[in-house]
Enzyme design. Structure first.
Site, PDB file in Angstrom:
ATOM      1  N   HIS A   1      -1.204  25.415 -16.481  1.00  0.00           N
ATOM      2  CA  HIS A   1      -1.079  24.005 -16.874  1.00  0.00           C
ATOM      3  C   HIS A   1      -2.466  23.360 -16.890  1.00  0.00           C
ATOM      4  O   HIS A   1      -3.366  23.775 -16.140  1.00  0.00           O
ATOM      5  CB  HIS A   1      -0.195  23.253 -15.885  1.00  0.00           C
ATOM      6  CG  HIS A   1       1.258  23.545 -16.024  1.00  0.00           C
ATOM      7  ND1 HIS A   1       2.226  22.592 -15.826  1.00  0.00           N
ATOM      8  CD2 HIS A   1       1.924  24.678 -16.343  1.00  0.00           C
ATOM      9  CE1 HIS A   1       3.425  23.125 -16.003  1.00  0.00           C
ATOM     10  NE2 HIS A   1       3.262  24.393 -16.316  1.00  0.00           N
TER      11      HIS A   1
ATOM     12  N   GLU B   1      -3.516  20.531 -15.673  1.00  0.00           N
ATOM     13  CA  GLU B   1      -3.932  19.952 -14.391  1.00  0.00           C
ATOM     14  C   GLU B   1      -4.406  21.017 -13.411  1.00  0.00           C
ATOM     15  O   GLU B   1      -5.417  20.836 -12.726  1.00  0.00           O
ATOM     16  CB  GLU B   1      -2.762  19.175 -13.744  1.00  0.00           C
ATOM     17  CG  GLU B   1      -2.250  18.030 -14.587  1.00  0.00           C
ATOM     18  CD  GLU B   1      -1.042  18.397 -15.447  1.00  0.00           C
ATOM     19  OE1 GLU B   1      -0.163  17.538 -15.617  1.00  0.00           O
ATOM     20  OE2 GLU B   1      -0.977  19.540 -15.948  1.00  0.00           O
TER      21      GLU B   1
ATOM     22  N   CYS C   1       4.186  17.517 -14.003  1.00  0.00           N
ATOM     23  CA  CYS C   1       5.438  18.115 -13.542  1.00  0.00           C
ATOM     24  C   CYS C   1       5.394  18.231 -12.016  1.00  0.00           C
ATOM     25  O   CYS C   1       4.391  17.897 -11.382  1.00  0.00           O
ATOM     26  CB  CYS C   1       5.615  19.499 -14.176  1.00  0.00           C
ATOM     27  SG  CYS C   1       4.438  20.735 -13.546  1.00  0.00           S
TER      28      CYS C   1
ATOM     29  N   CYS D   1       2.422  20.496 -10.733  1.00  0.00           N
ATOM     30  CA  CYS D   1       1.113  19.854 -10.849  1.00  0.00           C
ATOM     31  C   CYS D   1       0.999  18.644  -9.926  1.00  0.00           C
ATOM     32  O   CYS D   1      -0.052  18.428  -9.309  1.00  0.00           O
ATOM     33  CB  CYS D   1       0.845  19.468 -12.298  1.00  0.00           C
ATOM     34  SG  CYS D   1       0.665  20.921 -13.362  1.00  0.00           S
TER      35      CYS D   1
END
Length: 152
Positions: free
Chosen positions: A46, A48, A76, A79
């Protein structure tokens, strides 16, 4: 946020969900990331998490207490948890994610009093631009699926 959007466009070019992220310390970008889950075939890829890893390497510390994250889409649960764990000072969010967002949409992991750290949040920065990019991506994805052989 404009730098985070540039990162999201890199993901878009790879046919990844266009999510981008930058981390700022002392008014300077110290880390960048964009979604690469499909490219790397890795749930952890991801934007992040990539940016947090790079920021920690740059600062030489897992604690990012004096840093601000700019991300194009609400984080999410994974993260958001990593953001809390990193002790990030603030997260600036482009657009919210009503289906999976954990900075206020479904739950707000960044502000839970039960945790030993809470993160300041600013929402809606360049929201329309972030939202439009995601909408265009998913619209194109649906069109591609319709055009596949054997699909009606």
């Amino acid at each position: 946020m404009k730098s985070a959007i540039r990162q999201a466009k890199k993901a878009y070019a790879l046919q990844e969900v266009p999510i981008g992220c930058v981390i700022v310390q002392n008014d300077k970008i110290i880390a960048r990331g964009y979604n690469r889950r499909n490219t790397e075939r890795n749930t952890l890829a991801h934007a992040e998490l990539t940016a947090i890893k790079k920021a920690s390497k740059k600062t030489g510390d897992w604690r990012l207490e004096d840093c601000t994250m700019y991300v194009t889409l609400e984080p999410c649960q994974m993260c958001a948890g990593a953001i809390v764990q990193s002790r990030m000072k603030k997260v600036v969010i482009g657009c919210m994610n009503p289906k999976a967002g954990c900075a206020g949409s479904i739950i707000n992991l960044l502000r839970m009093e039960q945790f030993n750290h809470q993160v300041d949040i600013e929402q809606g920065v360049l929201e329309q631009e972030c939202s439009d990019m995601l909408s265009a991506f998913f619209r194109e994805l649906r069109l591609k699926k319709k055009k596949q052989p054997g699909k009606d």
